[in-house]
Design a protein around this motif. Structure first.
Motif, short mmCIF file in Angstrom:
data_model
loop_
_atom_site.label_atom_id
_atom_site.label_comp_id
_atom_site.label_asym_id
_atom_site.label_seq_id
_atom_site.Cartn_x
_atom_site.Cartn_y
_atom_site.Cartn_z
N TYR A 1 1.04 -1.11 -0.12
CA TYR A 1 -0.11 -0.20 -0.21
C TYR A 1 0.97 1.28 -0.11
CZ TYR A 1 -3.23 -3.36 0.91
OH TYR A 1 -3.95 -4.17 1.39
N GLN A 2 2.40 1.06 -0.31
CA GLN A 2 3.30 2.27 -0.22
C GLN A 2 3.20 3.01 1.23
OE1 GLN A 2 2.28 4.18 -3.97
NE2 GLN A 2 3.05 3.07 -5.09
N CYS A 3 3.04 2.71 1.95
CA CYS A 3 3.15 3.12 3.63
C CYS A 3 4.40 2.35 4.63
CB CYS A 3 1.99 2.25 4.05
SG CYS A 3 0.32 3.66 3.58
N THR A 4 4.82 2.63 4.41
CA THR A 4 6.24 2.46 5.79
C THR A 4 5.95 2.28 7.24
OG1 THR A 4 7.26 3.96 4.06
CG2 THR A 4 8.49 3.31 6.16
N ALA A 5 6.73 1.11 7.91
CA ALA A 5 6.59 1.14 9.34
C ALA A 5 7.70 0.63 9.86
CB ALA A 5 5.91 -0.48 9.50
N VAL A 6 8.15 1.09 11.27
CA VAL A 6 9.65 1.28 11.25
C VAL A 6 9.10 1.68 13.33
CG1 VAL A 6 10.89 3.02 9.91
CG2 VAL A 6 10.12 3.83 12.19
N SER A 7 10.00 1.11 13.84
CA SER A 7 10.05 1.00 15.03
C SER A 7 11.08 1.84 15.14
CB SER A 7 11.70 -0.38 15.72
OG SER A 7 11.80 -0.83 16.05
N LEU A 8 10.96 2.53 16.76
CA LEU A 8 11.97 4.15 16.98
C LEU A 8 12.00 4.56 18.74
CD1 LEU A 8 13.76 7.00 16.22
CD2 LEU A 8 10.78 7.71 16.24
N THR A 9 13.44 4.25 18.73
CA THR A 9 13.89 4.44 20.36
C THR A 9 14.75 5.91 20.73
OG1 THR A 9 14.58 3.86 22.00
CG2 THR A 9 16.15 3.54 20.13
N PRO A 10 13.39 6.62 21.40
CA PRO A 10 14.41 7.67 22.12
C PRO A 10 15.64 7.06 22.71
CG PRO A 10 12.75 6.88 23.63
CD PRO A 10 12.49 6.00 22.12
N ALA B 1 10.76 14.27 11.68
CA ALA B 1 11.91 14.58 10.08
C ALA B 1 11.47 13.15 9.07
CB ALA B 1 13.69 14.43 10.77
N LEU B 2 11.06 12.26 9.77
CA LEU B 2 10.82 10.54 8.98
C LEU B 2 8.98 11.11 8.17
CD1 LEU B 2 10.88 7.86 11.38
CD2 LEU B 2 12.19 8.64 9.54
N ALA B 3 8.19 12.24 9.50
CA ALA B 3 6.94 11.85 8.37
C ALA B 3 6.76 12.94 7.39
CB ALA B 3 6.41 12.92 8.89
N ARG B 4 8.35 13.81 6.70
CA ARG B 4 8.09 14.88 6.03
C ARG B 4 9.10 13.95 4.68
NH1 ARG B 4 11.62 20.37 8.15
NH2 ARG B 4 11.26 20.77 5.70
N ASP B 5 9.46 13.67 4.75
CA ASP B 5 10.14 12.88 4.07
C ASP B 5 10.12 12.28 2.74
OD1 ASP B 5 12.28 11.84 2.27
OD2 ASP B 5 13.63 10.35 4.40
N PRO B 6 9.53 12.74 1.79
CA PRO B 6 9.94 11.98 0.27
C PRO B 6 9.88 10.45 0.42
CG PRO B 6 11.33 14.04 0.00
CD PRO B 6 10.45 13.60 1.35
N TYR B 7 11.01 10.39 0.97
CA TYR B 7 11.67 9.42 0.83
C TYR B 7 11.83 7.74 1.68
CZ TYR B 7 12.87 11.34 -3.27
OH TYR B 7 12.88 12.33 -4.76
N VAL B 8 11.07 8.03 2.39
CA VAL B 8 11.02 7.21 3.62
C VAL B 8 11.00 6.36 4.13
CG1 VAL B 8 8.07 7.05 4.43
CG2 VAL B 8 9.60 8.22 6.44
N SER B 9 10.94 5.79 2.87
CA SER B 9 10.36 3.97 2.67
C SER B 9 11.65 2.86 2.40
CB SER B 9 9.17 3.55 1.08
OG SER B 9 10.43 4.32 -0.05
#
Length: 303
Positions: free
Chosen positions: A194-203, A247-255
């Protein structure tokens, strides 16, 4: 500049800590942010802390976005289903889902083997840390995939690399945080068509409200805690990981990050953002190279 104006985000678990920091930074970028949690101005969760989802929504508004507080227990499927139905009715879209539900800060028994650890507390931790994320994704992802380039961020503690090599001092905590990393990896496969992206993120070592209280300091004088715990010198504000999400949300190449395990410090180097004090704390590299290596506390070269 409001690079996320017109975007709709759900920060599930946005009462305090990383959730609040992420919600505020999304608001500063112009997003409409739904903030959920169990503590409101009229009721508290078992945490029994003063922070509320309404306060977080107000901070989102003050930052320049639109904050909408919705009381939600993410262990209750009916409440999550109603939440997503409301977002769809009001916005007809969801661009960013941040699964930050936790609620188990006081359940871990550190350095206690599983046969001595409270089974009730341990299983409750797993439900709060894992079941809530699955329930939320079950109901929210159909709305996310209605548009291309949706982003799912699974919040955890530790990177895949770090957690694979380091026991997190409790079987239940270790399992909870590692499971979320694997969850993001699995969901990346399901979202890719569906051309969507999933990541895990840690502070990194985050100066949450609870952490500051633990050391008896505030954000203004947090360095006083270094006397009690020298390695606290590498700590960061909750806004730092919030800037990572933006930063991830505004990155057009986040995939390109789909399925990856990421950290705030890593993404700061990649995208060039800083914490509120202008630094770029790289906590997970510091933990390996300084703290776990038994070296004296020194954040030089790591901020």
């Amino acid at each position: 500049m409001k690079p996320l104006r017109g975007k709709v985000a759900l920060v599930a678990g946005g009462t305090r800590g990383a959730g609040r920091g992420i919600a505020v930074e999304l608001g500063a970028a112009g997003a409409t942010v739904y903030v959920t949690g169990r503590t409101t101005r009229t009721q508290r969760s078992e945490y029994n802390r003063p922070e509320t989802i309404e306060e977080t929504a107000d901070l989102v508004n003050q930052a320049g976005g639109e904050g909408i507080a919705v009381p939600t227990d993410h262990l209750d499927p009916s409440q999550v289903q109603a939440l997503v139905a409301r977002i769809e009715q009001e916005q007809n879209r969801l661009d960013i889902l941040v699964n930050n539900i936790w609620g188990a800060e006081y359940l871990a028994e550190w350095n206690v083997p599983v046969w001595e650890h409270s089974l009730e507390r341990g299983l409750r931790m797993l439900r709060l840390a894992i079941d809530t994320h699955i329930i939320t994704s079950h109901f929210a992802l159909p709305l996310l995939i209605k548009n291309k380039n949706g982003l799912l961020v699974e919040m955890t503690d530790g990177t895949a690399e770090y957690n694979a090599k380091n026991y997190r001092l409790s079987l239940f905590y270790d399992l909870a945080k590692t499971s979320v990393i694997r969850m993001a990896w699995a969901l990346a496969h399901e979202l890719r068509p569906y051309q969507c992206t999933a990541v895990s993120l840690t502070p990194g070592w985050m100066r949450s409200e609870i952490m500051l209280d633990h050391y008896g300091v505030s954000e203004d004088n947090w360095r006083d805690a270094v006397g009690k715990e020298p390695h606290f010198v590498i700590s960061e504000t909750p806004r730092f990981v919030g800037r990572a999400v933006v930063a991830l949300a505004r990155d057009p190449y986040v995939s390109r990050w789909n399925g990856c395990s990421l950290s705030s410090g890593q993404l700061a180097q990649e995208y060039g953002f800083t914490d509120l004090d202008g630094s770029q704390p790289d906590c997970w590299r510091y933990l390996v190279e300084v703290q776990n290596a038994g070296k004296p506390a020194d954040a030089g070269g790591y901020r």
